[in-house]
Design a protein around this motif. Structure first.
Motif, PDB file in Angstrom:
ATOM      1  N   MET B  35       0.836  -1.201   0.000  1.00 56.76           N
ATOM      2  CA  MET B  35       0.000   0.000   0.000  1.00 56.76           C
ATOM      3  C   MET B  35       0.872   1.253   0.000  1.00 56.76           C
ATOM      4  SD  MET B  35      -3.096   1.082   2.565  1.00 56.76           S
ATOM      5  CE  MET B  35      -2.068   1.281   3.973  1.00 56.76           C
ATOM      6  N   TRP B  36       1.905   1.206   0.846  1.00 56.35           N
ATOM      7  CA  TRP B  36       2.828   2.339   0.890  1.00 56.35           C
ATOM      8  C   TRP B  36       3.493   2.514  -0.463  1.00 56.35           C
ATOM      9  CZ3 TRP B  36       4.597   5.913   4.630  1.00 56.35           C
ATOM     10  CH2 TRP B  36       3.928   5.854   5.864  1.00 56.35           C
ATOM     11  N   LEU B  37       3.874   1.422  -1.105  1.00 54.10           N
ATOM     12  CA  LEU B  37       4.547   1.492  -2.405  1.00 54.10           C
ATOM     13  C   LEU B  37       3.623   2.108  -3.463  1.00 54.10           C
ATOM     14  CD1 LEU B  37       6.993   0.823  -4.197  1.00 54.10           C
ATOM     15  CD2 LEU B  37       6.005  -1.445  -4.573  1.00 54.10           C
ATOM     16  N   ASN B  41       4.347   5.539  -5.443  1.00 54.80           N
ATOM     17  CA  ASN B  41       4.434   5.625  -6.907  1.00 54.80           C
ATOM     18  C   ASN B  41       3.507   6.707  -7.455  1.00 54.80           C
ATOM     19  OD1 ASN B  41       6.378   3.628  -7.122  1.00 54.80           O
ATOM     20  ND2 ASN B  41       4.884   1.993  -7.380  1.00 54.80           N
ATOM     21  N   GLU B  42       2.292   6.791  -6.879  1.00 53.41           N
ATOM     22  CA  GLU B  42       1.332   7.821  -7.336  1.00 53.41           C
ATOM     23  C   GLU B  42       1.883   9.221  -7.069  1.00 53.41           C
ATOM     24  OE1 GLU B  42      -2.792   5.314  -6.410  1.00 53.41           O
ATOM     25  OE2 GLU B  42      -2.346   7.147  -5.299  1.00 53.41           O
ATOM     26  N   LEU B  43       2.418   9.394  -5.875  1.00 53.18           N
ATOM     27  CA  LEU B  43       2.878  10.734  -5.495  1.00 53.18           C
ATOM     28  C   LEU B  43       4.135  11.129  -6.253  1.00 53.18           C
ATOM     29  CD1 LEU B  43       2.274  10.862  -1.637  1.00 53.18           C
ATOM     30  CD2 LEU B  43       0.747  11.465  -3.487  1.00 53.18           C
ATOM     31  N   ALA B  45       4.894  10.147  -9.208  1.00 50.17           N
ATOM     32  CA  ALA B  45       4.467  10.436 -10.588  1.00 50.17           C
ATOM     33  C   ALA B  45       3.950  11.870 -10.686  1.00 50.17           C
ATOM     34  CB  ALA B  45       3.379   9.447 -11.010  1.00 50.17           C
ATOM     35  N   LEU B  46       3.143  12.266  -9.703  1.00 51.12           N
ATOM     36  CA  LEU B  46       2.624  13.640  -9.693  1.00 51.12           C
ATOM     37  C   LEU B  46       3.753  14.643  -9.477  1.00 51.12           C
ATOM     38  CD1 LEU B  46       0.089  15.508  -9.659  1.00 51.12           C
ATOM     39  CD2 LEU B  46       0.048  15.225  -7.188  1.00 51.12           C
ATOM     40  N   HIS B  47       4.671  14.291  -8.570  1.00 51.10           N
ATOM     41  CA  HIS B  47       5.807  15.163  -8.248  1.00 51.10           C
ATOM     42  C   HIS B  47       6.678  15.391  -9.480  1.00 51.10           C
ATOM     43  CE1 HIS B  47       8.600  17.092  -5.563  1.00 51.10           C
ATOM     44  NE2 HIS B  47       9.578  16.292  -5.910  1.00 51.10           N
ATOM     45  N   ALA B  48       6.774  14.377 -10.343  1.00 53.03           N
ATOM     46  CA  ALA B  48       7.580  14.510 -11.568  1.00 53.03           C
ATOM     47  C   ALA B  48       6.799  15.233 -12.657  1.00 53.03           C
ATOM     48  CB  ALA B  48       8.005  13.138 -12.060  1.00 53.03           C
ATOM     49  N   LEU B  49       5.484  15.032 -12.663  1.00 51.84           N
ATOM     50  CA  LEU B  49       4.649  15.608 -13.723  1.00 51.84           C
ATOM     51  C   LEU B  49       4.607  17.128 -13.650  1.00 51.84           C
ATOM     52  CD1 LEU B  49       2.448  14.882 -15.982  1.00 51.84           C
ATOM     53  CD2 LEU B  49       0.773  15.229 -14.165  1.00 51.84           C
ATOM     54  N   ILE B  50       4.474  17.656 -12.438  1.00 50.53           N
ATOM     55  CA  ILE B  50       4.243  19.102 -12.278  1.00 50.53           C
ATOM     56  C   ILE B  50       5.369  19.942 -12.886  1.00 50.53           C
ATOM     57  CG2 ILE B  50       3.869  20.991 -10.652  1.00 50.53           C
ATOM     58  CD1 ILE B  50       2.494  18.972  -8.794  1.00 50.53           C
ATOM     59  N   PRO B  51       6.618  19.770 -12.483  1.00 51.02           N
ATOM     60  CA  PRO B  51       7.658  20.629 -13.065  1.00 51.02           C
ATOM     61  C   PRO B  51       7.922  20.307 -14.536  1.00 51.02           C
ATOM     62  CG  PRO B  51       8.650  19.022 -11.593  1.00 51.02           C
ATOM     63  CD  PRO B  51       7.181  18.845 -11.478  1.00 51.02           C
ATOM     64  N   LYS B  52       7.639  19.072 -14.935  1.00 53.08           N
ATOM     65  CA  LYS B  52       7.935  18.672 -16.321  1.00 53.08           C
ATOM     66  C   LYS B  52       6.937  19.298 -17.290  1.00 53.08           C
ATOM     67  CE  LYS B  52       8.135  14.408 -19.047  1.00 53.08           C
ATOM     68  NZ  LYS B  52       6.819  13.877 -19.310  1.00 53.08           N
ATOM     69  N   GLU B  53       5.657  19.275 -16.911  1.00 53.92           N
ATOM     70  CA  GLU B  53       4.625  19.675 -17.862  1.00 53.92           C
ATOM     71  C   GLU B  53       4.094  21.087 -17.647  1.00 53.92           C
ATOM     72  OE1 GLU B  53       3.978  17.998 -20.400  1.00 53.92           O
ATOM     73  OE2 GLU B  53       4.772  16.027 -19.914  1.00 53.92           O
TER      74      GLU B  53
END
Lengths: 190, 167
Positions: B35-37, B41-43, B45-53
């Motif tokens: 569950m932690w994993l 992974n979700e967080l 992904a979001l953390h990478a998406l924001i500055p990238k896009e």
């Protein structure tokens, strides 16, 4: 650190009378200032006017910049107060033209975005659209953290809140963004 | 542990804000708990998406020129420290503090502590002749100024509270 030293050197030149040196600071920070203002008002023309006001104010009060924080932190504080003053004068419930357009399309299409718009949406467009759904202050917070690369302490200085408050607000803003992306754009994310 | 608490801890981990012990504990949980994993992974992904896009917006081409034209007519204001003398402010504050302390000391000094009745304090204040002060215009002017300053301070405090509650 080097850029901070450069900023201070340029500020000293401006204070000594070399007004033209100020254009270096304008060039360096115009995108971030404009982006932050745009996150507040969602209108390019108004954002540009506000950004211009910010730089004029920063110039006028340049002698008050003590150098205890980064110049960018001081500048973004001016952005925050200028944009909030603008929003207060205009009143609540401002809907930008872009949002009105989206709302009108959704209204005319039974509550959903038309298929051709869905297919055309890139991740960039989805994220931009999702940011517009965020409550006041959250979009600016994410912009300051991710794009302007300000620390929690610096954001606290800019917004006049404690770093702990900022940490909690950032957590909530990210949570809301995730929820919006999941609920409204889940098809595109697949 | 509730999902919100898990996500709060994971964000602290991702942002590098937790201490060494918590960092190791969370790393272990991510490695061992599905569950932690999943949340991690979700967080991330979001953390990478924001500055990238998320794009930095560009103002118009004329922006710098417009700003420089606007500042050409503006004078840089002198630093506030040049016209606000903190020594003067400290002096005024010291005057008020000394006046209050002196009044209290005077009141205690003229009090008859051995009178053995409850009117010691009343007698002490009764002996102080303040009518000259209360009948003077200076007193009323000072009182008026203090009332206005008090209202301004109260207004500032309430505005700050309102701003904090809105944000």
């Amino acid at each position: 650190m080097r850029e901070q030293a450069d900023d201070n050197e340029i500020i000293q030149l401006v204070l000594q009378g070399q007004q033209s040196a100020y254009s270096v600071l304008v060039e360096r920070y115009q995108q971030y200032v404009f982006t932050l203002a745009y996150r507040f008002v969602n209108n390019r023309e108004i954002a540009e006017e506000l950004a211009q006001d910010v730089f004029v104010k920063a110039y006028r009060y340049l002698a008050d910049f003590k150098g205890n924080s980064k110049f960018s932190t001081w500048l973004y504080t001016i952005v925050n107060t200028t944009c909030l003053s603008h929003l207060r004068k205009k009143g609540d419930g401002i809907i930008s033209l872009a949002e009105e357009h989206i709302i009108s399309i959704v209204d005319n299409n039974g509550g959903q975005l038309p298929n051709n718009l869905l297919h055309q949406k890139t991740q960039k467009q989805m994220l931009e659209a999702a940011m517009r759904y965020l409550p006041d202050g959250d979009a600016q917070l994410l912009t300051l953290f991710y794009q302007a690369e300000q620390s929690l302490e610096e954001i606290g200085i800019i917004t006049g809140q404690t770093p702990n408050n900022i940490k909690v607000r950032l957590f909530r803003a990210r949570g809301k963004l995730k929820e919006i992306l999941t609920q409204k754009f889940s098809k595109e994310l697949m | 542990m509730k999902q919100e608490e898990i996500e709060m801890e994971l964000w602290e981990y991702i942002d590098g804000l937790c201490n060494k012990a918590d960092h190791e504990r969370i790393a272990t949980l991510i490695a061992t708990d599905a569950m932690w994993l999943q949340h991690y992974n979700e967080l991330t992904a979001l953390h990478a998406l924001i500055p990238k896009e998320l794009e930095i917006e560009q103002p118009s081409m004329r922006f710098t020129k417009n700003v420089m034209e606007a500042v050409a007519a503006v004078k840089i204001a002198p630093a506030t420290k040049k016209y606000i003398n903190h020594t003067v402010i400290k002096g005024i504050a010291a005057f008020f503090i000394i006046t209050i302390v002196a009044s209290v000391i005077y009141a205690f000094a003229i009090t008859d502590w051995h009178s053995g009745n409850n009117d010691a304090y009343t007698n002490a204040f009764a002996k102080m002749d303040l009518s000259a002060f209360f009948n003077s215009n200076f007193f009323y002017v000072t009182l008026g100024i203090n009332v206005v300053l008090g209202l301004l301070l109260t207004d500032t405090l309430f505005r700050r509270k309102l701003r904090n509650s809105r944000s």
